[in-house]
Design an enzyme around this catalytic site. Sequence first.
Site: not given
Length: 171
Positions: A58, A95
């Site tokens: 994007r 993460e």
Amino acid sequence: MNLKNHIRSIPDFPKPGILFYDISTLLAHPKAWHETIEQMAAAIRPHKPDVLAGIESRGFLLAAPLAIALGTGFVMLRKKGKLPGITVRHTYALEYGTDEIEIQADAVEKGKRVVLVDDLLATGGTLGAAVTLLQTVGAVVPAAACVIELTFLEGRSKVPVPVETLLKYDS
């Protein structure tokens, strides 16, 4: 114009518990899309970029028209294996695991001012990695710019340059 009126919130995407801020509705509204580009160009212009770097995918949608508006070049930062030719890669922590981002080795001349562009600043991992990658190839990175910032994730703390954002969400 309140650009937040053109951002759609989608609960439980891409997984349960996540509230996804979707810019598709913003892109589909001509006046809101034009206003977004105008506001982002105004925020980026003081950083005097030579080149804008869009982060897949994007970020490409934003950086390309912004480059035209600002009279700069545009380069792509992509996931591993998506760019032809010789590339420079940076691996960064997620993460749970790692990811990699690449740029073509000859995409940016050393010393050029490159402002990073993406749609959203969340945890800051990708944006921070992109700054490191650009600096590795010799770019000067005066700033980054995003349409949306999820302030509650404190991603700005992982980005070693100023970050311009148009819209902030606190939850």
